[in-house]
Design a protein around this motif. Structure first.
Motif, mmCIF file in Angstrom:
data_model
loop_
_atom_site.group_PDB
_atom_site.id
_atom_site.type_symbol
_atom_site.label_atom_id
_atom_site.label_comp_id
_atom_site.label_asym_id
_atom_site.label_seq_id
_atom_site.Cartn_x
_atom_site.Cartn_y
_atom_site.Cartn_z
ATOM 1 N N ALA A 173 0.832 -1.205 0.000
ATOM 2 C CA ALA A 173 0.000 0.000 0.000
ATOM 3 C C ALA A 173 0.864 1.253 0.000
ATOM 4 C CB ALA A 173 -0.922 -0.009 1.215
ATOM 5 N N ALA A 174 1.983 1.209 0.739
ATOM 6 C CA ALA A 174 2.884 2.358 0.761
ATOM 7 C C ALA A 174 3.512 2.586 -0.613
ATOM 8 C CB ALA A 174 3.965 2.145 1.817
ATOM 9 N N ARG A 175 3.850 1.494 -1.309
ATOM 10 C CA ARG A 175 4.423 1.637 -2.647
ATOM 11 C C ARG A 175 3.397 2.210 -3.617
ATOM 12 N NH1 ARG A 175 6.424 -4.499 -2.330
ATOM 13 N NH2 ARG A 175 7.964 -4.250 -0.656
ATOM 14 N N MET A 176 2.142 1.798 -3.481
ATOM 15 C CA MET A 176 1.101 2.324 -4.355
ATOM 16 C C MET A 176 0.887 3.819 -4.106
ATOM 17 S SD MET A 176 -1.683 -0.778 -4.297
ATOM 18 C CE MET A 176 -2.794 0.123 -5.383
ATOM 19 N N ASP A 177 1.155 4.257 -2.879
ATOM 20 C CA ASP A 177 1.022 5.680 -2.564
ATOM 21 C C ASP A 177 2.253 6.485 -2.967
ATOM 22 O OD1 ASP A 177 -1.492 5.310 -1.538
ATOM 23 O OD2 ASP A 177 -0.810 5.073 0.533
ATOM 24 N N GLY A 178 3.227 5.805 -3.562
ATOM 25 C CA GLY A 178 4.399 6.511 -4.071
ATOM 26 C C GLY A 178 5.599 6.522 -3.159
ATOM 27 N N ALA A 179 5.614 5.688 -2.120
ATOM 28 C CA ALA A 179 6.757 5.656 -1.200
ATOM 29 C C ALA A 179 7.964 5.028 -1.873
ATOM 30 C CB ALA A 179 6.393 4.877 0.062
ATOM 31 N N THR A 180 9.107 5.647 -1.702
ATOM 32 C CA THR A 180 10.348 5.077 -2.221
ATOM 33 C C THR A 180 10.846 3.995 -1.262
ATOM 34 O OG1 THR A 180 11.713 6.718 -1.063
ATOM 35 C CG2 THR A 180 10.933 7.284 -3.281
ATOM 36 N N LEU A 181 11.909 3.295 -1.686
ATOM 37 C CA LEU A 181 12.458 2.242 -0.845
ATOM 38 C C LEU A 181 12.948 2.799 0.483
ATOM 39 C CD1 LEU A 181 13.318 -0.678 -0.403
ATOM 40 C CD2 LEU A 181 15.442 -0.174 -1.632
ATOM 41 N N LYS A 182 13.612 3.959 0.450
ATOM 42 C CA LYS A 182 14.101 4.577 1.681
ATOM 43 C C LYS A 182 12.941 4.971 2.582
ATOM 44 C CE LYS A 182 16.714 8.553 3.376
ATOM 45 N NZ LYS A 182 17.462 9.783 2.997
#
Length: 276
Positions: A173-182
């Motif tokens: 879900a965080a990746r779908m919201d645009g969160a980078t790996l860091k």
């Protein structure tokens, strides 16, 4: 349905728990009591438990003979440095093994754990020669790196088991919201794994604090921690039990204070969470 526990059963369980706790703590208590005895009373037979002449002479002699502050700082630097460095390496490694596993992940974990089965004396000679060649013998930084590498398998394994309990859907879900790996590591994974990271940090700190084999063999004066401070009171001339106990008490005092403070903070956190 939960089974009801009778008052008698609770009393028995409490008594057994206290008995086991006191049994485990008794060697520490005996060391503390011995530190306040004279040398004659420390080796008396039968042993004297409480009926002795209390004295601070042993602590005075230890403080005059040794630079306790320097040994304490070396222990804090080595234990704290190896813990922080180990977490910096282990958190990304455990994250990758928990959330992006490969076919060899389990093999790598087992291989890392197998390195703990190697006796330390088996690699002492090459590491000692390596420290001499690099000019880092009796050096705090070298001990930080060595102890970090020794405890790294345990750190990775512990963090791996904690990370596996975190649902992967949260990270997706965080990746779908645009969160980078860091951002995923810093703002999502780390806050959720704080209890596991804290327990891993405390365990690694204690392991590094209590390490005696490497610190006694790779240090002399400059980087000697409290383990060397204690060992200095065991000499060919004989064992000075009272002074040795005083040195041991001064060495374990910071850990006892750290344990008490950690317990208080844990209780406060649990109480705040329950009220909230």
């Amino acid at each position: 349905m939960a089974r009801s526990v009778t008052p008698r059963r609770k009393l028995i369980n409490t008594g057994v728990a206290w008995a086991i706790g006191l049994l485990i703590f008794f060697p520490i208590l005996w060391t503390i009591l011995t530190s306040f005895k004279t040398e004659a009373q420390a080796i008396a037979s039968p042993p004297i438990f409480l009926g002795f002449d209390w004295t601070l002479e042993n602590y005075s002699v230890v403080m005059e003979r040794s630079n306790y502050g320097r040994f304490l700082w070396n222990s804090i630097f080595i234990a704290g440095g190896s813990t922080i460095l180990g977490l910096m390496i282990a958190i990304p490694a455990a994250w990758s093994m928990a959330f992006v596993p490969s076919k060899r992940t389990k093999d790598i974990l087992l291989w890392m754990l197998s390195t703990k089965m190697l006796p330390a004396v088996g690699v002492l000679y090459p590491i000692y020669l390596l420290c001499i060649q690099l000019g880092v013998l009796d050096n705090r930084i070298a001990l930080v790196v060595i102890l970090m590498l020794i405890n790294l398998p345990i750190i990775v394994w512990m963090l791996y088991t904690y990370f596996k309990e975190i649902p992967g859907e949260i990270l997706e879900a965080a990746r779908m919201d645009g969160a980078t790996l860091k951002e995923e590591l810093v703002y999502i994974l780390t806050p959720m794994a704080i209890p596991g990271i804290a327990s891993t940090m405390l365990l690694n700190f204690i392991l590094a604090w209590n390490e005696a084999f490497w610190t006694l063999n790779l240090t002399a004066v400059n980087a000697a921690p409290l383990t060397a401070f204690i060992a200095s009171y065991s000499s060919p001339e004989g064992l000075f039990f009272a002074k040795l106990s005083a040195a041991s008490t001064m060495a374990i005092a910071p850990i006892l204070i750290l344990g008490w403070f950690s317990q208080k903070q844990l209780v406060r956190g649990l109480t705040f969470g329950a009220v909230k």
